[in-house]
Motif scaffolding. Structure first.
Motif, mmCIF file in Angstrom:
data_model
loop_
_atom_site.group_PDB
_atom_site.id
_atom_site.type_symbol
_atom_site.label_atom_id
_atom_site.label_comp_id
_atom_site.label_asym_id
_atom_site.label_seq_id
_atom_site.Cartn_x
_atom_site.Cartn_y
_atom_site.Cartn_z
ATOM 1 N N GLY A 201 -4.114 1.047 -4.054
ATOM 2 C CA GLY A 201 -3.485 0.027 -3.237
ATOM 3 C C GLY A 201 -4.153 -0.065 -1.883
ATOM 4 O O GLY A 201 -4.937 0.802 -1.492
ATOM 5 N N GLN A 210 -0.497 -3.838 -0.479
ATOM 6 C CA GLN A 210 -0.951 -4.947 -1.314
ATOM 7 C C GLN A 210 -1.898 -4.412 -2.383
ATOM 8 O O GLN A 210 -2.429 -3.307 -2.274
ATOM 9 N N ASN A 211 -2.105 -5.224 -3.403
ATOM 10 C CA ASN A 211 -3.039 -4.873 -4.492
ATOM 11 C C ASN A 211 -2.679 -3.543 -5.144
ATOM 12 O O ASN A 211 -3.556 -2.775 -5.555
ATOM 13 N N MET A 230 4.451 -2.307 -10.665
ATOM 14 C CA MET A 230 3.622 -2.863 -9.607
ATOM 15 C C MET A 230 4.369 -3.949 -8.830
ATOM 16 O O MET A 230 4.242 -4.052 -7.605
ATOM 17 N N GLU A 231 5.155 -4.732 -9.535
ATOM 18 C CA GLU A 231 5.928 -5.788 -8.876
ATOM 19 C C GLU A 231 6.969 -5.220 -7.917
ATOM 20 O O GLU A 231 7.240 -5.800 -6.862
ATOM 21 N N GLU A 234 4.742 -3.789 -4.838
ATOM 22 C CA GLU A 234 3.879 -4.722 -4.116
ATOM 23 C C GLU A 234 4.594 -5.353 -2.923
ATOM 24 O O GLU A 234 5.723 -5.818 -3.013
#
Length: 290
Positions: A201, A210-211, A230-231, A234
């Motif tokens: 990340g 992010q990422n 991840m959602e 993030e």
């Protein structure tokens, strides 16, 4: 126990290797690279083949080099080359960390990155690392070359999504996020893992992430890129509360099996524990300057 009698060919070009593969019925011939998995399977007679196509004499398939912003690996690149590459350490530190967990030094000296990816062991480190790093794989067959996203590379356990007359030639990995963490559970160093977690990340100036990409090994039939986790992570600051929620959701994205290393229940119990630990390690990881 030794392999049943088998024909041996030594190809000197990708085109020759593909032609030789095409001369046999589907599944009767396989590419021989490092042979660390393939030869063992043949010796135990878990696989029976008519022919082996040795590709070690093909030039240009054992390289690690920058290509624009990407890093390109030839399919014959030995694990030891990855382990000792300054370019990999600087640009892809997750891969540099994970490669040291691959088997032992003897295997790393001979085994290849491409061989590990095509073999597709669900608990292997390199398929998981390439998945988390969003690798693109290039395969060559009678109809030319095509690209496959790492996330689409497996149809199931030990089942790479390439045709019997195709061979993997190179792996391309785009720029990686600046932070990474990796953890795995093994009964002893160098053994196949019970489970593993790889995360990357980018932390922004405001503290948000992010990422974020979270990969899980040994917890399903193939390595898992855990989109649902991840959602959750993030865009957050990866607070303890967010990390706890992310870890708690891991049961929705895994389907562990039982084997002689661990039961499915034990793997399911450990999975959220190690997701939480990996995300906390990510949060404290010093950023890599590309």
């Amino acid at each position: 126990m030794k392999s049943a009698p088998i024909k041996y060919h030594r190809a000197t070009s990708v085109e020759e290797a593909v032609q030789l593969l095409s001369e046999y019925e589907p599944g009767e011939a396989r590419v021989l690279a490092g042979g660390q998995n393939l030869v063992a399977m043949l010796n135990m007679r878990l696989w029976r083949l008519t022919a082996l196509i040795d590709v070690n004499a093909i030039p240009g398939l054992s390289v690690i080099e920058p290509r624009g912003n990407d890093i390109v690996f030839g399919a014959l690149t030995r694990h030891a080359m990855v382990e000792h590459s300054e370019l990999v350490a600087k640009r892809l530190p997750l891969l540099s960390t994970m490669i040291r967990h691959v088997a032992d030094r003897q295997v790393r000296n001979r085994g290849t990155l491409g061989g590990s990816l095509v073999h597709g062991d669900p608990s292997a480190e390199m398929p998981l690392g390439c998945l988390v790093l969003n690798a693109r794989l290039h395969v060559h067959g009678p109809n030319g070359s095509r690209e496959i996203a790492m996330e689409d590379f497996y149809d199931g356990p030990y089942a790479a999504a390439i045709e019997p007359d195709e061979m993997l030639t190179r792996i391309e990995i785009p720029p990686a996020p600046r932070h990474h963490a990796f953890m795995e559970v093994v009964r002893r160093h160098g053994d196949f893992c019970v489970l593993s977690v790889a995360v990357v990340g980018d932390q922004k100036d405001d503290g948000t992430w992010q990422n974020v990409r979270i990969g899980l090994g040994g917890l399903s039939e193939t390595p898992v890129l855990a989109h649902a986790l991840m959602e959750i992570a993030e865009g957050t600051t990866l607070s303890d509360e967010v990390i706890a929620r992310t870890a708690a959701a891991v049961g929705n994205v895994i389907d562990p099996a039982s084997d002689f290393r661990a039961s499915a229940e034990y793997r399911a119990h450990l999975a959220p524990v190690y997701v939480e630990r990996a995300l906390k390690a990510l949060r404290t990881c010093a950023p890599v300057v590309h």
